[in-house]
Design a protein around this motif. Structure first.
Motif, PDB file in Angstrom:
ATOM      1  N   VAL A  83      -0.829  84.426  31.648  1.00  0.00           N
ATOM      2  CA  VAL A  83      -0.173  83.959  30.430  1.00  0.00           C
ATOM      3  C   VAL A  83      -0.541  84.898  29.286  1.00  0.00           C
ATOM      4  CG1 VAL A  83       0.057  82.071  28.782  1.00  0.00           C
ATOM      5  CG2 VAL A  83      -0.222  81.576  31.225  1.00  0.00           C
ATOM      6  N   ARG A  84       0.471  85.422  28.619  1.00  0.00           N
ATOM      7  CA  ARG A  84       0.250  86.366  27.519  1.00  0.00           C
ATOM      8  C   ARG A  84       0.766  85.744  26.224  1.00  0.00           C
ATOM      9  NH1 ARG A  84       3.455  90.120  25.035  1.00  0.00           N
ATOM     10  NH2 ARG A  84       5.131  89.770  26.544  1.00  0.00           N
ATOM     11  N   ALA A  85      -0.135  85.597  25.245  1.00  0.00           N
ATOM     12  CA  ALA A  85       0.251  85.007  23.968  1.00  0.00           C
ATOM     13  C   ALA A  85       1.153  85.961  23.193  1.00  0.00           C
ATOM     14  CB  ALA A  85      -0.980  84.659  23.147  1.00  0.00           C
ATOM     15  N   ILE A  86       2.133  85.425  22.493  1.00  0.00           N
ATOM     16  CA  ILE A  86       3.009  86.211  21.629  1.00  0.00           C
ATOM     17  C   ILE A  86       2.536  86.011  20.197  1.00  0.00           C
ATOM     18  CG2 ILE A  86       5.382  86.541  20.834  1.00  0.00           C
ATOM     19  CD1 ILE A  86       6.335  85.433  23.495  1.00  0.00           C
ATOM     20  N   SER A  87       1.925  87.035  19.624  1.00  0.00           N
ATOM     21  CA  SER A  87       1.339  86.925  18.298  1.00  0.00           C
ATOM     22  C   SER A  87       1.852  88.055  17.406  1.00  0.00           C
ATOM     23  CB  SER A  87      -0.193  86.974  18.394  1.00  0.00           C
ATOM     24  OG  SER A  87      -0.783  86.825  17.127  1.00  0.00           O
ATOM     25  N   PRO A  88       2.477  87.685  16.274  1.00  0.00           N
ATOM     26  CA  PRO A  88       2.792  86.326  15.848  1.00  0.00           C
ATOM     27  C   PRO A  88       3.948  85.760  16.669  1.00  0.00           C
ATOM     28  CG  PRO A  88       3.771  87.900  14.343  1.00  0.00           C
ATOM     29  CD  PRO A  88       2.955  88.706  15.302  1.00  0.00           C
ATOM     30  N   PRO A  89       4.116  84.444  16.679  1.00  0.00           N
ATOM     31  CA  PRO A  89       5.228  83.850  17.423  1.00  0.00           C
ATOM     32  C   PRO A  89       6.563  84.435  16.989  1.00  0.00           C
ATOM     33  CG  PRO A  89       3.698  82.156  16.719  1.00  0.00           C
ATOM     34  CD  PRO A  89       3.268  83.421  16.041  1.00  0.00           C
ATOM     35  N   GLY A 120      22.603  77.837  21.489  1.00  0.00           N
ATOM     36  CA  GLY A 120      22.402  77.884  20.040  1.00  0.00           C
ATOM     37  C   GLY A 120      21.163  77.160  19.553  1.00  0.00           C
ATOM     38  N   THR A 121      20.420  76.493  20.460  1.00  0.00           N
ATOM     39  CA  THR A 121      19.204  75.796  20.050  1.00  0.00           C
ATOM     40  C   THR A 121      18.172  76.797  19.538  1.00  0.00           C
ATOM     41  OG1 THR A 121      19.582  74.079  21.699  1.00  0.00           O
ATOM     42  CG2 THR A 121      17.351  74.263  20.818  1.00  0.00           C
ATOM     43  N   ARG A 122      17.630  76.565  18.341  1.00  0.00           N
ATOM     44  CA  ARG A 122      16.628  77.458  17.749  1.00  0.00           C
ATOM     45  C   ARG A 122      15.260  77.177  18.360  1.00  0.00           C
ATOM     46  NH1 ARG A 122      18.549  79.569  12.819  1.00  0.00           N
ATOM     47  NH2 ARG A 122      20.785  79.924  13.134  1.00  0.00           N
ATOM     48  N   VAL A 123      14.503  78.210  18.692  1.00  0.00           N
ATOM     49  CA  VAL A 123      13.186  78.061  19.304  1.00  0.00           C
ATOM     50  C   VAL A 123      12.217  79.059  18.691  1.00  0.00           C
ATOM     51  CG1 VAL A 123      14.236  77.330  21.488  1.00  0.00           C
ATOM     52  CG2 VAL A 123      13.605  79.724  21.178  1.00  0.00           C
ATOM     53  N   GLU A 124      10.931  78.824  18.929  1.00  0.00           N
ATOM     54  CA  GLU A 124       9.884  79.768  18.556  1.00  0.00           C
ATOM     55  C   GLU A 124       9.101  80.088  19.822  1.00  0.00           C
ATOM     56  OE1 GLU A 124       7.242  80.150  14.660  1.00  0.00           O
ATOM     57  OE2 GLU A 124       6.509  78.564  15.981  1.00  0.00           O
ATOM     58  N   GLN A 145       4.786  83.951  30.555  1.00  0.00           N
ATOM     59  CA  GLN A 145       4.190  83.990  31.879  1.00  0.00           C
ATOM     60  C   GLN A 145       5.269  84.442  32.857  1.00  0.00           C
ATOM     61  OE1 GLN A 145       2.489  80.348  33.349  1.00  0.00           O
ATOM     62  NE2 GLN A 145       1.488  81.338  35.071  1.00  0.00           N
ATOM     63  N   GLY A 146       5.198  85.687  33.285  1.00  0.00           N
ATOM     64  CA  GLY A 146       6.268  86.236  34.111  1.00  0.00           C
ATOM     65  C   GLY A 146       7.558  86.271  33.320  1.00  0.00           C
ATOM     66  N   ALA A 147       8.611  85.685  33.874  1.00  0.00           N
ATOM     67  CA  ALA A 147       9.901  85.648  33.194  1.00  0.00           C
ATOM     68  C   ALA A 147      10.091  84.374  32.385  1.00  0.00           C
ATOM     69  CB  ALA A 147      11.024  85.778  34.222  1.00  0.00           C
ATOM     70  N   TRP A 148       9.036  83.571  32.208  1.00  0.00           N
ATOM     71  CA  TRP A 148       9.129  82.298  31.498  1.00  0.00           C
ATOM     72  C   TRP A 148       8.450  82.392  30.143  1.00  0.00           C
ATOM     73  CZ3 TRP A 148      11.348  77.679  33.447  1.00  0.00           C
ATOM     74  CH2 TRP A 148      11.885  77.812  34.726  1.00  0.00           C
ATOM     75  N   PHE A 149       9.027  81.698  29.156  1.00  0.00           N
ATOM     76  CA  PHE A 149       8.475  81.662  27.811  1.00  0.00           C
ATOM     77  C   PHE A 149       8.038  80.238  27.471  1.00  0.00           C
ATOM     78  CE2 PHE A 149      11.076  85.519  27.388  1.00  0.00           C
ATOM     79  CZ  PHE A 149      10.165  86.367  26.773  1.00  0.00           C
ATOM     80  N   GLU A 150       6.862  80.145  26.869  1.00  0.00           N
ATOM     81  CA  GLU A 150       6.483  78.882  26.254  1.00  0.00           C
ATOM     82  C   GLU A 150       7.104  78.853  24.864  1.00  0.00           C
ATOM     83  OE1 GLU A 150       2.615  76.056  25.303  1.00  0.00           O
ATOM     84  OE2 GLU A 150       2.369  78.241  25.283  1.00  0.00           O
ATOM     85  N   ILE A 151       7.851  77.792  24.573  1.00  0.00           N
ATOM     86  CA  ILE A 151       8.572  77.718  23.305  1.00  0.00           C
ATOM     87  C   ILE A 151       8.250  76.411  22.600  1.00  0.00           C
ATOM     88  CG2 ILE A 151      10.460  79.199  24.117  1.00  0.00           C
ATOM     89  CD1 ILE A 151      12.120  76.694  24.553  1.00  0.00           C
ATOM     90  N   GLU A 152       8.445  76.443  21.300  1.00  0.00           N
ATOM     91  CA  GLU A 152       8.303  75.236  20.487  1.00  0.00           C
ATOM     92  C   GLU A 152       9.603  75.026  19.736  1.00  0.00           C
ATOM     93  OE1 GLU A 152       5.612  73.401  16.825  1.00  0.00           O
ATOM     94  OE2 GLU A 152       4.751  74.896  18.182  1.00  0.00           O
ATOM     95  N   LEU A 153      10.088  73.784  19.727  1.00  0.00           N
ATOM     96  CA  LEU A 153      11.308  73.442  19.023  1.00  0.00           C
ATOM     97  C   LEU A 153      10.992  73.012  17.599  1.00  0.00           C
ATOM     98  CD1 LEU A 153      12.917  71.387  21.916  1.00  0.00           C
ATOM     99  CD2 LEU A 153      13.129  73.832  21.453  1.00  0.00           C
ATOM    100  N   ARG A 154      12.018  72.924  16.794  1.00  0.00           N
ATOM    101  CA  ARG A 154      11.805  72.592  15.390  1.00  0.00           C
ATOM    102  C   ARG A 154      11.305  71.169  15.171  1.00  0.00           C
ATOM    103  NH1 ARG A 154      13.474  76.496  11.759  1.00  0.00           N
ATOM    104  NH2 ARG A 154      13.428  78.457  12.895  1.00  0.00           N
ATOM    105  N   ASN A 155      11.413  70.321  16.206  1.00  0.00           N
ATOM    106  CA  ASN A 155      10.898  68.954  16.076  1.00  0.00           C
ATOM    107  C   ASN A 155       9.471  68.823  16.599  1.00  0.00           C
ATOM    108  OD1 ASN A 155      11.097  69.028  18.837  1.00  0.00           O
ATOM    109  ND2 ASN A 155      12.918  67.757  18.955  1.00  0.00           N
TER     110      ASN A 155
END
Length: 598
Positions: free
Chosen positions: A246-252, A287-291, A296-306
């Motif tokens: 798992v590789r952190a994306i900094s800054p998000p 069109g859903t906005r994410v951060e 991890q590989g081809a997968w992203f950990e994302i956070e939604l606006r809620n």
């Protein structure tokens, strides 16, 4: 002929006539109650049951490629049974266990002696009608092994190809044509397959070991481009691999859900972990906005606006070039900004009469949070056309009205529970909390239960383990100083609850009623609205939305309309559009006025 002889002849003829009439009566009764029974220690292998003939025949056609004896029966309870043929025991149970073990038939398949079956409405053999020697001869399953799969023609032979080695590097084999179905195997590059059928973008395939299932067609190629015998063949079922770091994306990094036209679905699954084996917790529309927080590989950990977090497949996430870090776009659905794409589903869902809204800064102050759930694609009941449309349409309106929206579409029990927990966490500091549900629900013992798409409701434990009680959600919404709104478009005629009632003992099934029960508003500052009166059944509607949601979308964005007056206008519109057959109901304990838009 003497008088006595004449009387004797008359008596004999009368007795003969009476016997003949009695025989006709017996034959008529037998015909009326005819059962298609193979007899002896034999039974029909039943793999599915549907409430209408068309749906049952569609299921049977899917099995007919491998089971040429597939047959659909009209049952005396009004349902239609899908069978694969009949067989004697114990060889039949041996065959059934083998088919279930290879994934060829559902795990709840069973043998039935045919007493309920009245006549054949469709058969892959071409033989229909009542019991006959030709029917039994054509539909008998022979031997203790599955019917042999015929040697495939060149067009039926295929293999797995085009997998992304940086991603999962396997193709999921599932029990049905879609990502909501259970994964039963993982196929590696060049795994040989036999194509049995197609449903949209999904192929029904068989492996060399006899196991069959459904796989996404994008990663399947057919002969003559099949790899040569010298090409190394990897195992059909992938062995567990060590997870990528798992590789952190900094800054998000800001992003959004991109084009899903080649994904096989109209949504991107948000999962609890990096991989399709992790539970699905939400479905994100284009069109859903994410951060993006980590990779991890081809997968992203994302956070939604809620505030909801999870993992999504990176191929369908586009990095935003210019996204303000302070922009407030609360969504788990399509972006609500104007778009030249007139065909966008969310845009089409907006009510035609919506006013041009002012800037969000002119809306009433306070944090507004909404949980929107729409269940259409029921696995064990006929699908409902409109709940998904109702949920997405209301999402668009509420986002324009300043709500942070948590949207869940076609969710299983675990997915619904995860979405509800996210809502509960998000409303802790909310001034207004709104809950909307469209789909199947039921009442039992005066309590209301929401039904996820994977519920079966086959035994007395089903309510406790397969449904979600409405009162639990309402209890979390009630809080000092918070205004709460609960709207349920869930009073539709429900075949699941009817079947459930028939399976229970009288002592408990007597508590199951039509429609929904009227919940008490209690001491909370809350308004509860139903699509129709308690105990009544609502209409799903012939258009894109149900009558209740159509009226709600018409009035919810009207400036200066207090919510209780809005509910009266909704009630009037629904009553008029259904010719008086449906009248919405609401119970209010609100201690102050509320306006969606002043």
């Amino acid at each position: 002929m003497t008088g006595n002889e004449f009387v004797a002849v008359k008596r004999m003829k009368f007795q003969q006539l009476r016997a003949f009439l009695l025989l006709l009566l017996i034959l008529s009764a037998s015909a009326a109650n005819a059962s298609v029974m193979p007899g002896g220690n034999s039974g029909w292998l039943v793999v599915a049951s549907r409430p209408d003939a068309g749906a049952a025949i569609q299921v049977a056609r899917g099995f007919a490629g491998r089971f040429p004896q597939a047959t659909v029966f009209q049952s005396n309870n009004g349902w239609f049974a899908v069978t694969l043929g009949w067989m004697t025991q114990p060889a039949g149970n041996t065959l059934k266990s083998r088919l279930i073990g290879t994934g060829a038939i559902p795990g709840d398949s069973y043998f039935h002696n045919g007493q309920r079956f009245q006549f054949v409405v469709w058969s892959a053999t071409g033989v229909t009608g009542g019991p006959s020697p030709s029917l039994f001869a054509a539909t008998r399953l022979s031997g203790g092994s599955p019917p042999a799969t015929p040697s495939p023609s060149l067009s039926g032979q295929a293999y797995v190809t085009g997998l992304d080695p940086r991603g999962d590097n396997f193709l999921s084999l599932r029990t049905g044509p879609g990502t909501r179905y259970q994964e039963i195997a993982r196929l590696r590059e060049n795994t040989p397959l036999t194509i049995l059928g197609r449903s949209g973008s999904w192929l029904n395939v068989a492996l060399q070991n006899g196991r069959s299932g459904w796989a996404y067609s994008k990663y399947i190629a057919t002969a003559p481009n099949y790899p040569s015998a010298s090409t190394p063949q990897t195992p059909s079922v992938a062995a567990p691999a060590s997870p990528a770091p798992v590789r952190a994306i900094s800054p998000p990094r800001q992003g959004m859900v991109g084009d899903l036209s080649n994904s096989g679905d109209t949504y991107l699954s948000l999962r609890s972990g990096a991989g399709t084996g992790s539970p699905e917790i939400a479905r994100l529309l284009e069109g859903t906005r994410v951060e993006m927080l980590a990779q991890q590989g081809a997968w992203f950990e994302i956070e939604l606006r809620n505030g909801m977090r999870g993992w999504a497949y990176g191929r369908h996430i586009d990095a935003a070039k210019h996204q303000s870090a302070t922009a407030e776009v609360p969504t788990i659905g399509p972006d609500t900004s104007p778009s030249p794409d007139a065909g966008n589903e969310a845009t089409a869902s907006a009510p035609a009469t919506s006013p041009k809204l002012p800037d969000l800064s002119t809306l009433p102050e306070g944090k507004r949070v909404a949980l929107i759930l729409g269940n259409s694609a029921y696995v064990h009941a006929p699908p409902l056309p409109n709940p998904k449309n109702d949920a997405t349409g209301l999402t668009v309106s509420l986002e324009r009205l300043g709500f942070t929206v948590i949207l869940g579409l076609d969710q299983s029990k675990p997915a619904m529970e995860s979405t509800i927990r996210s809502f509960v966490r998000t409303i802790r500091d909310a001034d207004v909390a709104l809950f909307f549900y469209a789909g199947h629900a039921m009442q039992m013992g005066g309590k209301n239960f929401l039904i996820p798409i994977d519920a079966k409701l086959e035994d007395s434990t089903a309510v406790d383990f397969e449904t979600i009680e409405l009162g639990t959600i309402l209890d979390y919404m009630n809080a000092p100083g918070r205004l709460s709104i609960a709207l349920l478009d869930a009073c539709r005629d429900n075949p699941l609850s009817r079947r459930f009632s028939r399976t229970l003992a009288t002592s408990r099934s007597s508590f199951i009623k039509r429609g929904l029960a009227a919940p008490e508003a209690g001491g909370g500052n809350i308004l509860i609205g139903f699509a129709t009166a308690p105990g009544d059944v609502a209409l799903d509607g012939d258009g894109r939305n149900s009558p209740f949601t159509t009226a709600l979308l018409k009035h919810i964005e009207t400036p200066g309309l207090e919510i209780e007056l809005m509910m009266k206008r909704v009630k009037a519109d629904v009553y008029a559009s259904t010719n008086g057959s449906q009248s919405p109901w609401h119970n209010s304990a609100l201690r102050r006025e509320f306006y969606f838009l002043k």
